[in-house]
Motif scaffolding. Sequence first.
Motif, short mmCIF file in Angstrom:
data_model
loop_
_atom_site.label_atom_id
_atom_site.label_comp_id
_atom_site.label_asym_id
_atom_site.label_seq_id
_atom_site.Cartn_x
_atom_site.Cartn_y
_atom_site.Cartn_z
N ASN A 41 0.67 -1.15 -0.12
CA ASN A 41 -0.19 -0.01 0.06
C ASN A 41 0.80 1.14 -0.10
N SER A 42 2.15 1.18 -0.63
CA SER A 42 2.94 2.48 -0.83
C SER A 42 2.20 3.45 -1.49
N ARG A 43 1.53 3.28 -2.32
CA ARG A 43 0.87 4.38 -3.27
C ARG A 43 1.90 5.53 -3.70
N SER A 44 2.85 4.53 -4.40
CA SER A 44 3.97 5.24 -5.08
C SER A 44 3.94 5.76 -6.62
N THR A 45 2.69 5.34 -7.01
CA THR A 45 2.49 6.16 -8.49
C THR A 45 2.16 7.24 -8.31
N ARG A 46 2.60 8.22 -9.30
CA ARG A 46 2.19 9.69 -9.68
C ARG A 46 1.84 9.71 -10.76
N PHE A 47 0.83 10.88 -11.37
CA PHE A 47 0.45 11.10 -12.66
C PHE A 47 0.69 12.57 -12.82
N LEU A 48 1.05 12.85 -14.09
CA LEU A 48 1.29 14.25 -14.65
C LEU A 48 0.32 14.34 -15.98
N ALA A 49 -0.75 14.99 -15.77
CA ALA A 49 -1.62 15.05 -17.14
C ALA A 49 -1.12 16.25 -17.82
N VAL A 50 -1.36 16.09 -19.24
CA VAL A 50 -0.88 17.15 -20.18
C VAL A 50 -2.01 17.12 -21.17
N ARG A 51 -2.77 18.34 -20.97
CA ARG A 51 -4.00 18.72 -21.87
C ARG A 51 -3.51 19.64 -23.03
N ASP A 52 -2.28 20.21 -22.96
CA ASP A 52 -1.76 21.04 -24.14
C ASP A 52 -1.37 20.50 -25.01
N ALA A 53 -2.05 20.30 -26.25
CA ALA A 53 -1.77 19.47 -27.42
C ALA A 53 -0.44 19.83 -28.10
N ALA A 54 0.13 21.03 -27.88
CA ALA A 54 1.58 21.37 -28.41
C ALA A 54 2.47 20.47 -27.55
N THR A 55 2.26 20.55 -26.23
CA THR A 55 3.36 19.90 -25.35
C THR A 55 3.29 18.48 -25.53
N VAL A 56 2.08 17.92 -25.82
CA VAL A 56 1.72 16.48 -26.28
C VAL A 56 2.68 16.27 -27.36
N VAL A 132 13.28 9.57 -20.89
CA VAL A 132 13.21 10.38 -19.74
C VAL A 132 13.80 11.41 -19.45
N ASP A 133 15.27 11.64 -20.09
CA ASP A 133 16.06 12.63 -20.03
C ASP A 133 15.34 13.88 -20.93
N TYR A 134 14.77 13.53 -22.00
CA TYR A 134 14.44 14.39 -22.48
C TYR A 134 12.98 15.23 -22.17
N LEU A 135 12.28 14.37 -21.66
CA LEU A 135 10.92 14.52 -21.13
C LEU A 135 11.22 15.70 -19.88
N ARG A 136 12.44 15.33 -19.19
CA ARG A 136 12.75 16.19 -17.89
C ARG A 136 13.06 17.41 -18.52
N THR A 137 13.29 17.90 -19.63
CA THR A 137 13.78 19.15 -20.03
C THR A 137 12.62 20.09 -20.21
N PHE A 138 11.49 19.58 -20.22
CA PHE A 138 10.35 20.43 -20.22
C PHE A 138 9.18 20.04 -19.43
N LEU A 139 9.03 19.09 -18.89
CA LEU A 139 7.91 18.81 -18.18
C LEU A 139 8.59 18.96 -16.50
N PRO A 140 7.60 19.12 -15.52
CA PRO A 140 7.79 19.18 -14.17
C PRO A 140 7.75 17.75 -13.49
N ILE A 141 8.69 16.91 -14.06
CA ILE A 141 8.72 15.69 -13.36
C ILE A 141 9.61 15.68 -12.06
N PRO A 142 8.72 15.19 -11.07
CA PRO A 142 9.55 15.49 -9.65
C PRO A 142 10.94 14.62 -9.87
#
Length: 176
Positions: A41-56, A132-142
């Motif tokens: 029951n660690s509840r370790s999963t996190r989500f980042l929702a992206v609704r901006d089509a340009a960012t997707v 993942v390194d690329y995504l970290r350059t512009f998404l707020p990944i903890p």
Amino acid sequence: MDFQQVIEARRSVRKFRDEEVPHEVLAQAIEAALHAPSSRNSRSTRFLAVRDAATVHRMAAMRDYGAVPLAGAPAAVVVMGDRAASDLWVDNAAIAATILQLALVDAGLKSCWVHVNGRPRSKERPDGEQAVDYLRTFLPIPEGCGVLCVIALGYSDFEPKPLPAGESVERVQWVE
């Protein structure tokens, strides 16, 4: 839609309509995924929702293969795991991502899992920069989170062919 219909309707779809996914619809699907079981029951999963089509669309450049569904998706969800919360964050995130995809079906949406964890940006350079390194350059990944996958999602008129009938006979063994 009953559970069996949801299970049968869940298929990977890579073609989406140019139609915004309402915040409330996506939030409800993510809420369902937050109820996914997790190790101890660690509840370790996190989500980042992206609704901006340009960012997707920009996210699709994370890999030179296998990330095409993101280029035409109006929304996406980055499925992550808090490494400090559980050594089984990948497993926990996979369970939650699956439940998210089922909840999206129930909401009338289509989706496609795009793998991130351990994937290089370039197929020709497997030891080079990672997706993942690329995504970290512009998404707020903890900082303490690993990224398992991105779920590309949206409305679609595309209907995949049905799965072959009778395949369970070859894939299931019984000990009774």
